[in-house]
Design a protein around this motif. Structure first.
Motif, PDB file in Angstrom:
ATOM      1  N   THR A   1       0.809  -1.221   0.000  1.00  0.00           N
ATOM      2  CA  THR A   1       0.000   0.000   0.000  1.00  0.00           C
ATOM      3  C   THR A   1       0.844   1.273   0.000  1.00  0.00           C
ATOM      4  N   ASN A   2       2.144   1.123  -0.073  1.00  0.00           N
ATOM      5  CA  ASN A   2       3.041   2.280  -0.147  1.00  0.00           C
ATOM      6  C   ASN A   2       3.006   2.845  -1.570  1.00  0.00           C
ATOM      7  N   PRO A   3       2.567   4.086  -1.754  1.00  0.00           N
ATOM      8  CA  PRO A   3       2.485   4.649  -3.110  1.00  0.00           C
ATOM      9  C   PRO A   3       3.833   4.696  -3.826  1.00  0.00           C
ATOM     10  N   ASN A   4       4.922   4.648  -3.059  1.00  0.00           N
ATOM     11  CA  ASN A   4       6.259   4.732  -3.645  1.00  0.00           C
ATOM     12  C   ASN A   4       6.944   3.372  -3.755  1.00  0.00           C
ATOM     13  N   ILE A   5       6.160   2.298  -3.783  1.00  0.00           N
ATOM     14  CA  ILE A   5       6.741   0.964  -3.788  1.00  0.00           C
ATOM     15  C   ILE A   5       7.639   0.732  -5.002  1.00  0.00           C
ATOM     16  N   ALA A   6       7.317   1.312  -6.142  1.00  0.00           N
ATOM     17  CA  ALA A   6       8.153   1.118  -7.337  1.00  0.00           C
ATOM     18  C   ALA A   6       9.561   1.642  -7.095  1.00  0.00           C
ATOM     19  N   ALA A   7       9.671   2.796  -6.461  1.00  0.00           N
ATOM     20  CA  ALA A   7      10.986   3.359  -6.161  1.00  0.00           C
ATOM     21  C   ALA A   7      11.721   2.514  -5.132  1.00  0.00           C
ATOM     22  N   VAL A   8      10.989   1.975  -4.170  1.00  0.00           N
ATOM     23  CA  VAL A   8      11.598   1.122  -3.146  1.00  0.00           C
ATOM     24  C   VAL A   8      12.204  -0.123  -3.786  1.00  0.00           C
ATOM     25  N   LEU A   9      11.527  -0.672  -4.787  1.00  0.00           N
ATOM     26  CA  LEU A   9      11.969  -1.915  -5.416  1.00  0.00           C
ATOM     27  C   LEU A   9      13.108  -1.711  -6.405  1.00  0.00           C
ATOM     28  N   GLY A  10      13.297  -0.499  -6.880  1.00  0.00           N
ATOM     29  CA  GLY A  10      14.367  -0.255  -7.839  1.00  0.00           C
ATOM     30  C   GLY A  10      13.914  -0.474  -9.272  1.00  0.00           C
ATOM     31  N   ASN A  11      14.863  -0.463 -10.186  1.00  0.00           N
ATOM     32  CA  ASN A  11      14.535  -0.464 -11.614  1.00  0.00           C
ATOM     33  C   ASN A  11      14.575  -1.830 -12.282  1.00  0.00           C
ATOM     34  N   ASN A  12      14.811  -2.886 -11.523  1.00  0.00           N
ATOM     35  CA  ASN A  12      14.881  -4.222 -12.112  1.00  0.00           C
ATOM     36  C   ASN A  12      13.467  -4.779 -12.295  1.00  0.00           C
ATOM     37  N   PRO A  13      12.982  -4.922 -13.538  1.00  0.00           N
ATOM     38  CA  PRO A  13      11.606  -5.395 -13.766  1.00  0.00           C
ATOM     39  C   PRO A  13      11.342  -6.778 -13.176  1.00  0.00           C
ATOM     40  N   THR A  14      12.327  -7.668 -13.267  1.00  0.00           N
ATOM     41  CA  THR A  14      12.131  -9.020 -12.742  1.00  0.00           C
ATOM     42  C   THR A  14      11.954  -9.003 -11.234  1.00  0.00           C
ATOM     43  N   GLN A  15      12.746  -8.197 -10.540  1.00  0.00           N
ATOM     44  CA  GLN A  15      12.610  -8.102  -9.091  1.00  0.00           C
ATOM     45  C   GLN A  15      11.265  -7.506  -8.703  1.00  0.00           C
ATOM     46  N   ARG A  16      10.802  -6.549  -9.467  1.00  0.00           N
ATOM     47  CA  ARG A  16       9.484  -5.966  -9.195  1.00  0.00           C
ATOM     48  C   ARG A  16       8.386  -7.015  -9.344  1.00  0.00           C
ATOM     49  N   GLU A  17       8.464  -7.787 -10.408  1.00  0.00           N
ATOM     50  CA  GLU A  17       7.456  -8.818 -10.650  1.00  0.00           C
ATOM     51  C   GLU A  17       7.500  -9.889  -9.568  1.00  0.00           C
ATOM     52  N   ARG A  18       8.702 -10.270  -9.156  1.00  0.00           N
ATOM     53  CA  ARG A  18       8.836 -11.293  -8.121  1.00  0.00           C
ATOM     54  C   ARG A  18       8.313 -10.791  -6.778  1.00  0.00           C
ATOM     55  N   PHE A  19       8.485  -9.501  -6.508  1.00  0.00           N
ATOM     56  CA  PHE A  19       7.912  -8.948  -5.284  1.00  0.00           C
ATOM     57  C   PHE A  19       6.390  -9.051  -5.313  1.00  0.00           C
ATOM     58  N   ALA A  20       5.791  -8.712  -6.447  1.00  0.00           N
ATOM     59  CA  ALA A  20       4.333  -8.778  -6.561  1.00  0.00           C
ATOM     60  C   ALA A  20       3.829 -10.200  -6.336  1.00  0.00           C
ATOM     61  N   LEU A  21       4.526 -11.183  -6.893  1.00  0.00           N
ATOM     62  CA  LEU A  21       4.125 -12.575  -6.710  1.00  0.00           C
ATOM     63  C   LEU A  21       4.305 -13.012  -5.260  1.00  0.00           C
ATOM     64  N   SER A  22       5.358 -12.531  -4.616  1.00  0.00           N
ATOM     65  CA  SER A  22       5.565 -12.846  -3.202  1.00  0.00           C
ATOM     66  C   SER A  22       4.469 -12.223  -2.349  1.00  0.00           C
ATOM     67  N   ALA A  23       4.089 -10.996  -2.685  1.00  0.00           N
ATOM     68  CA  ALA A  23       2.996 -10.341  -1.967  1.00  0.00           C
ATOM     69  C   ALA A  23       1.702 -11.132  -2.119  1.00  0.00           C
ATOM     70  N   LEU A  24       1.468 -11.671  -3.308  1.00  0.00           N
ATOM     71  CA  LEU A  24       0.278 -12.489  -3.532  1.00  0.00           C
ATOM     72  C   LEU A  24       0.319 -13.745  -2.667  1.00  0.00           C
ATOM     73  N   ALA A  25       1.495 -14.347  -2.539  1.00  0.00           N
ATOM     74  CA  ALA A  25       1.633 -15.551  -1.714  1.00  0.00           C
ATOM     75  C   ALA A  25       1.369 -15.260  -0.244  1.00  0.00           C
ATOM     76  N   ILE A  26       1.781 -14.093   0.215  1.00  0.00           N
ATOM     77  CA  ILE A  26       1.670 -13.753   1.636  1.00  0.00           C
ATOM     78  C   ILE A  26       0.298 -13.182   1.980  1.00  0.00           C
ATOM     79  N   LEU A  27      -0.230 -12.336   1.116  1.00  0.00           N
ATOM     80  CA  LEU A  27      -1.490 -11.648   1.411  1.00  0.00           C
ATOM     81  C   LEU A  27      -2.711 -12.313   0.776  1.00  0.00           C
ATOM     82  N   GLY A  28      -2.493 -13.093  -0.264  1.00  0.00           N
ATOM     83  CA  GLY A  28      -3.608 -13.676  -0.994  1.00  0.00           C
ATOM     84  C   GLY A  28      -3.661 -15.188  -0.884  1.00  0.00           C
ATOM     85  N   ASN A  29      -4.190 -15.799  -1.921  1.00  0.00           N
ATOM     86  CA  ASN A  29      -4.336 -17.248  -1.976  1.00  0.00           C
ATOM     87  C   ASN A  29      -3.026 -17.868  -2.461  1.00  0.00           C
TER      88      ASN A  29
END
Length: 214
Positions: free
Chosen positions: A75-103
């Motif tokens: 929910t941090n509006p600046n999460i993209a900046a926190v994650l940096g410019n690596n697209p793969t790392q950004r995508e992997r973070f989103a999938l990890s968030a889904l594993a932790i917060l979702g199904n």
């Protein structure tokens, strides 16, 4: 913690300690930690822990702590900046968030599809028909997939999984995955019996056949 997308009981005993560590880290390191442990958490749904065991209780304790920290990041509006410019790392973070917060079944299936660039997914109809190699890019018409309409995210609530997950993907600039979400959360028609079902139901059925992942 995981090898070839498999889950091991040792993960359960590590999670509470990682959850405590996560609270003490700066934002960038916190995001990195969550990114790295997501697949192991998702894999537990495929190789589930037995309830009423010490490992199960440890896993749930760690998951509760990680959920609090992950929600703050999502929910941090600046999460993209926190994650940096690596697209793969950004995508992997989103999938990890889904594993932790979702199904976690959804996260595990999405992780496998993401890893194969959406050219490979696994499904099995309740009638007994099953298929291990289906492409979201080329086989959508074959299954008469009915995509779902996903509402915009308010940037705060994590109650509706497809809504917040798509919103997070927008924030981190992952337009590739967003293309496929309406189909992932949509309805599919079995080419054998003609029955309609959610993709996630077919994924769960395939896992029930004893698919070992990887």
């Amino acid at each position: 913690m995981s090898h070839q997308a498999r889950y091991y009981d040792a993960t359960a005993y590590i999670l509470p300690h990682l959850a405590v560590l996560c609270t003490k880290l700066p934002l960038e390191d916190k995001a990195f930690l969550i990114t790295e442990i997501g697949l192991a958490i998702a894999a537990e749904r495929v190789w589930p822990l037995k309830p009423d065991t010490e490992a199960f209780r440890e896993f749930q304790e760690g998951l509760r702590g990680l959920r609090r920290e992950t929600e703050k990041l999502v929910t941090n509006p600046n999460i993209a900046a926190v994650l940096g410019n690596n697209p793969t790392q950004r995508e992997r973070f989103a999938l990890s968030a889904l594993a932790i917060l979702g199904n976690r079944t959804h996260a595990y299936g999405t992780w496998n599809m993401f890893g194969n660039e959406w050219e490979y997914c696994i499904i099995a109809c309740l009638c007994g028909w099953k298929e291990e190699v289906i492409s979201f890019r080329t086989d959508k018409n074959y299954f008469c997939i009915e995509p779902v309409s996903i509402a915009p995210w308010d940037g705060k609530s994590i109650e509706d999984e497809p809504v917040w997950f798509q919103g997070l993907l927008h924030r981190i600039g992952d337009e590739e995955t967003i293309r496929f979400l309406p189909f992932v959360y949509g309805t599919w028609v079995c080419p054998d019996c003609g029955k309609r079902a959610a993709y996630w139901d077919w994924l769960a059925k395939f896992i029930g056949y004893g698919w070992c992942g990887g």
